[in-house]
Write a protein that holds these residues in place. Structure first.
Motif, PDB file in Angstrom:
ATOM      1  N   ASP A  71       0.826  -1.211   0.000  1.00 18.68           N
ATOM      2  CA  ASP A  71       0.000   0.000   0.000  1.00 18.68           C
ATOM      3  C   ASP A  71       0.863   1.265   0.000  1.00 18.68           C
ATOM      4  N   TYR A  72       0.378   2.254  -0.703  1.00 22.06           N
ATOM      5  CA  TYR A  72       1.035   3.581  -0.742  1.00 22.06           C
ATOM      6  C   TYR A  72       2.532   3.473  -1.013  1.00 22.06           C
ATOM      7  N   PHE A  73       2.885   2.656  -1.992  1.00 22.93           N
ATOM      8  CA  PHE A  73       4.310   2.464  -2.266  1.00 22.93           C
ATOM      9  C   PHE A  73       4.894   3.646  -3.034  1.00 22.93           C
ATOM     10  N   LYS A  74       4.049   4.329  -3.816  1.00 28.36           N
ATOM     11  CA  LYS A  74       4.564   5.491  -4.562  1.00 28.36           C
ATOM     12  C   LYS A  74       5.016   6.584  -3.579  1.00 28.36           C
ATOM     13  N   PRO A  75       4.141   6.936  -2.592  1.00 27.69           N
ATOM     14  CA  PRO A  75       4.618   7.925  -1.607  1.00 27.69           C
ATOM     15  C   PRO A  75       5.839   7.442  -0.817  1.00 27.69           C
ATOM     16  N   TYR A  76       5.958   6.108  -0.608  1.00 29.73           N
ATOM     17  CA  TYR A  76       7.130   5.567   0.101  1.00 29.73           C
ATOM     18  C   TYR A  76       8.395   5.861  -0.709  1.00 29.73           C
ATOM     19  N   ASN A  77       8.310   5.529  -2.001  1.00 25.62           N
ATOM     20  CA  ASN A  77       9.448   5.781  -2.907  1.00 25.62           C
ATOM     21  C   ASN A  77       9.779   7.269  -2.964  1.00 25.62           C
ATOM     22  N   ASP A  78       8.704   8.075  -3.067  1.00 23.89           N
ATOM     23  CA  ASP A  78       8.913   9.525  -3.205  1.00 23.89           C
ATOM     24  C   ASP A  78       9.578  10.086  -1.954  1.00 23.89           C
TER      25      ASP A  78
ATOM     26  N   GLY B 103      13.216   2.101  -1.364  1.00 23.71           N
ATOM     27  CA  GLY B 103      12.055   1.388  -1.922  1.00 23.71           C
ATOM     28  C   GLY B 103      12.451  -0.026  -2.306  1.00 23.71           C
ATOM     29  N   ASP B 104      13.629  -0.161  -2.927  1.00 26.67           N
ATOM     30  CA  ASP B 104      14.138  -1.496  -3.299  1.00 26.67           C
ATOM     31  C   ASP B 104      14.334  -2.351  -2.050  1.00 26.67           C
ATOM     32  N   GLN B 105      14.939  -1.761  -1.015  1.00 22.79           N
ATOM     33  CA  GLN B 105      15.175  -2.502   0.234  1.00 22.79           C
ATOM     34  C   GLN B 105      13.861  -2.981   0.831  1.00 22.79           C
TER      35      GLN B 105
ATOM     36  N   ALA C 233       5.878 -15.209  -6.123  1.00 16.55           N
ATOM     37  CA  ALA C 233       6.512 -14.608  -7.296  1.00 16.55           C
ATOM     38  C   ALA C 233       6.322 -13.103  -7.246  1.00 16.55           C
ATOM     39  N   ARG C 234       7.284 -12.386  -7.847  1.00 13.90           N
ATOM     40  CA  ARG C 234       7.075 -10.949  -7.997  1.00 13.90           C
ATOM     41  C   ARG C 234       6.305 -10.787  -9.300  1.00 13.90           C
ATOM     42  N   TYR C 235       5.067 -10.321  -9.161  1.00 17.49           N
ATOM     43  CA  TYR C 235       4.180 -10.262 -10.323  1.00 17.49           C
ATOM     44  C   TYR C 235       4.501  -9.036 -11.167  1.00 17.49           C
TER      45      TYR C 235
ATOM     46  N   ALA D 171     -10.008  -4.650  -2.235  1.00 13.49           N
ATOM     47  CA  ALA D 171      -9.326  -4.375  -0.956  1.00 13.49           C
ATOM     48  C   ALA D 171      -8.760  -2.963  -0.947  1.00 13.49           C
ATOM     49  N   LYS D 172      -8.212  -2.536  -2.093  1.00 15.02           N
ATOM     50  CA  LYS D 172      -7.656  -1.173  -2.195  1.00 15.02           C
ATOM     51  C   LYS D 172      -8.792  -0.158  -2.037  1.00 15.02           C
ATOM     52  N   ARG D 173      -9.869  -0.402  -2.738  1.00 15.56           N
ATOM     53  CA  ARG D 173     -10.997   0.549  -2.715  1.00 15.56           C
ATOM     54  C   ARG D 173     -11.592   0.656  -1.316  1.00 15.56           C
TER      55      ARG D 173
ATOM     56  N   GLY E  54     -10.138   0.659   1.364  1.00 15.70           N
ATOM     57  CA  GLY E  54      -9.285   1.381   2.310  1.00 15.70           C
ATOM     58  C   GLY E  54      -7.888   0.809   2.488  1.00 15.70           C
ATOM     59  N   ARG E  55      -7.536  -0.280   1.773  1.00 15.03           N
ATOM     60  CA  ARG E  55      -6.202  -0.927   1.830  1.00 15.03           C
ATOM     61  C   ARG E  55      -5.972  -1.647   3.176  1.00 15.03           C
ATOM     62  N   ASN E  56      -4.775  -2.234   3.325  1.00 18.69           N
ATOM     63  CA  ASN E  56      -4.402  -2.955   4.552  1.00 18.69           C
ATOM     64  C   ASN E  56      -5.473  -3.975   4.950  1.00 18.69           C
TER      65      ASN E  56
HETATM   66  N1  LIG Z   1      11.929   1.219  -5.494  1.00 18.55           N
HETATM   67  C1  LIG Z   1      11.207   0.587  -6.399  1.00 18.55           C
HETATM   68  N2  LIG Z   1      10.003   1.061  -6.724  1.00 18.55           N
HETATM   69  C2  LIG Z   1       9.275   0.401  -7.621  1.00 18.55           C
HETATM   70  C3  LIG Z   1       9.752  -0.745  -8.259  1.00 18.55           C
HETATM   71  N3  LIG Z   1       8.798  -1.185  -9.104  1.00 18.55           N
HETATM   72  C4  LIG Z   1       7.758  -0.332  -9.004  1.00 18.55           C
HETATM   73  N4  LIG Z   1       8.039   0.634  -8.110  1.00 18.55           N
HETATM   74  C5  LIG Z   1       7.236   1.772  -7.705  1.00 18.55           C
HETATM   75  O1  LIG Z   1       6.035   1.328  -7.109  1.00 18.55           O
HETATM   76  C6  LIG Z   1       5.131   2.418  -7.140  1.00 18.55           C
HETATM   77  C7  LIG Z   1       3.739   1.907  -7.402  1.00 18.55           C
HETATM   78  O2  LIG Z   1       2.893   2.956  -7.275  1.00 18.55           O
HETATM   79  P1  LIG Z   1       1.322   2.839  -7.467  1.00 18.55           P
HETATM   80  O3  LIG Z   1       1.023   1.791  -8.486  1.00 18.55           O
HETATM   81  O4  LIG Z   1       0.794   4.212  -7.697  1.00 18.55           O
HETATM   82  O5  LIG Z   1       0.816   2.241  -6.127  1.00 18.55           O
HETATM   83  P2  LIG Z   1       0.788   2.765  -4.629  1.00 18.55           P
HETATM   84  O6  LIG Z   1       1.397   4.088  -4.441  1.00 18.55           O
HETATM   85  O7  LIG Z   1       1.360   1.655  -3.813  1.00 18.55           O
HETATM   86  O8  LIG Z   1      -0.749   2.865  -4.377  1.00 18.55           O
HETATM   87  P3  LIG Z   1      -1.742   1.741  -3.922  1.00 18.55           P
HETATM   88  O9  LIG Z   1      -1.220   0.457  -4.491  1.00 18.55           O
HETATM   89  O10 LIG Z   1      -3.041   2.113  -4.517  1.00 18.55           O
HETATM   90  O11 LIG Z   1      -1.739   1.732  -2.456  1.00 18.55           O
HETATM   91  C8  LIG Z   1       5.633   3.395  -8.212  1.00 18.55           C
HETATM   92  O12 LIG Z   1       6.130   4.542  -7.580  1.00 18.55           O
HETATM   93  C9  LIG Z   1       6.794   2.630  -8.854  1.00 18.55           C
HETATM   94  O13 LIG Z   1       7.836   3.492  -9.245  1.00 18.55           O
HETATM   95  C10 LIG Z   1      11.048  -1.197  -7.922  1.00 18.55           C
HETATM   96  O14 LIG Z   1      11.566  -2.203  -8.437  1.00 18.55           O
HETATM   97  N5  LIG Z   1      11.741  -0.509  -7.000  1.00 18.55           N
END
Ligand SMILES: Nc1nc2c(ncn2[C@@H]2O[C@H](COP(=O)(O)OP(=O)(O)OP(=O)(O)O)[C@@H](O)[C@H]2O)c(=O)[nH]1
Length: 322
Positions: free
Chosen positions: A191-198, A205-207, A228-230, A306-308, A310-312
């Motif tokens: 969940d919220y992986f984009k904000p995590y990366n940002d 994010g890789d770790q 598997a990593r989908y 599940a996302k819709r 509210g996630r988690n």
């Molecule tokens: N660090 C890293 N980031 C990745 C990789 N593959 C995908 N991502 C990031 O994963 C994020 C996925 O973002 P979204 O699909 O918007 O999903 P989300 O922010 O988790 O939102 P929800 O899934 O709706 O909770 C993007 O920022 C991608 O850049 C990777 O191999 N490494």
């Protein structure tokens, strides 16, 4: 060329060749032991000649070399010893240093009957050093295995990749249909992986992906289960022979494991400010007609529900989707 010269020539050839040559008489006594044999066995020709082979090298007694010698002397049969079963039957060493380390050379051994006009049946044992070829073969096998691993595993997390998933889900659905069993599929998305990366950066994010995948992997006890990593931050788990209840149980375990991992996430939606996952669960039961695409579609559908919502959380796909 006179007979004597020819004999001398043959003798010097036998001494010069890079293979071992041993000739035994009808009683198994050594009548020829060439220089290659002396060099690699540490036993000089004058000591070997006149001795019974199996007295000189008692470890060969009762083994395949003795069986081959008996076949040659008694039944006139030739034998080629299998290298897989007899890697190093003779105590031969490439060098004194290898001998000191106890490292035997790998050998190819051929035993051939010789019928002489006088003196009855003899037998020739030819030995050659195949350590190099065996080494190359081993390297080739290791490289093939590495290539296979690279082809089917995800470079970042080390778990199965999408290609391996596609092969496995196809195989498991077909197997389930054939045997009238069930197969379940979990789709897991961080969940919220984009904000995590940002916020934390791509490297962290890789770790995070590595930690999440290894925590998930550690929960799978059965060898038939596959993580598997989908794609991106989405994982899939194939659970052969698992009904909806068992699949839900596994989803709960995996979800809880990620909660316990407690990876901080400043911009996570929930109050705990940590990494969570959403999971979609689908099961293909024997009474349903769905195929691989339907199973993946149903698990995906449940994941987005599940996302819709509210996630988690974990959502199971309605059986009518399959
Ligand atoms: N660090 C890293 N980031 C990745 C990789 N593959 C995908 N991502 C990031 O994963 C994020 C996925 O973002 P979204 O699909 O918007 O999903 P989300 O922010 O988790 O939102 P929800 O899934 O709706 O909770 C993007 O920022 C991608 O850049 C990777 O191999 N490494």
């Amino acid at each position: 060329m006179t007979d004597t010269t020819r004999l001398q020539l043959l003798e010097s050839v036998l001494e010069a060749v890079s293979v071992g040559a041993v000739v035994l008489d009808a009683d198994g006594r050594i009548v020829l032991w060439n220089r290659w044999m002396s060099r690699h066995s540490g036993c000089a020709t004058h000591k070997a000649v006149g001795t019974e082979l199996f007295d000189l090298l008692p470890e060969l007694r009762g083994g395949r070399v003795q069986a081959a010698v008996t076949q040659a002397l008694q039944n006139n049969f030739s034998s080629l010893l299998s290298q897989t079963l007899n890697r190093s039957p003779f105590p031969l060493f490439a060098s004194p240093a290898a001998a000191a380390r106890g490292e035997r050379m790998q050998q190819a051994v051929a035993v051939t009957p010789l019928t002489l006009p006088i003196g009855g049946r003899h037998c020739l044992i030819q030995l050659s050093d195949v350590s190099m070829a065996a080494g190359r073969e081993k390297l080739l096998r290791e490289q093939t295995e590495m290539l296979r691993m690279q082809t089917f595993s995800d470079g970042l997390t080390g778990v199965a990749n999408r290609r391996a998933f596609d092969v496995a889900i196809d195989r498991e659905v077909r197997r389930a249909k054939r045997s009238g069993s069930t197969v379940s599929l979990l789709m897991i998305d961080i969940d919220y992986f984009k904000p995590y990366n940002d916020h934390y950066g791509h490297q962290q994010g890789d770790q995070c992906l590595i930690q999440v995948s290894s925590a998930l992997q550690a929960q799978l006890q059965r060898s038939v289960d596959m993580l598997a990593r989908y794609g991106g931050e989405e994982f899939a788990v194939i659970l052969p022979d698992n009904d909806p209840r068992q699949a839900m149980q596994m989803a709960t375990t995996l979800h809880g494991r990620i909660v316990r991992l407690a990876l901080p996430h400043e911009y996570a939606g929930g109050p705990d400010k940590q990494i969570t996952v959403s999971i979609g669960v689908a099961t293909l039961a024997p009474d349903r007609h769905g195929d691989v695409a339907a199973l993946i579609g149903a698990a995906d559908h449940a994941l987005y529900a599940a996302k819709r919502q509210g996630r988690n959380r974990i959502v199971a796909a309605p059986p009518e989707l399959l």
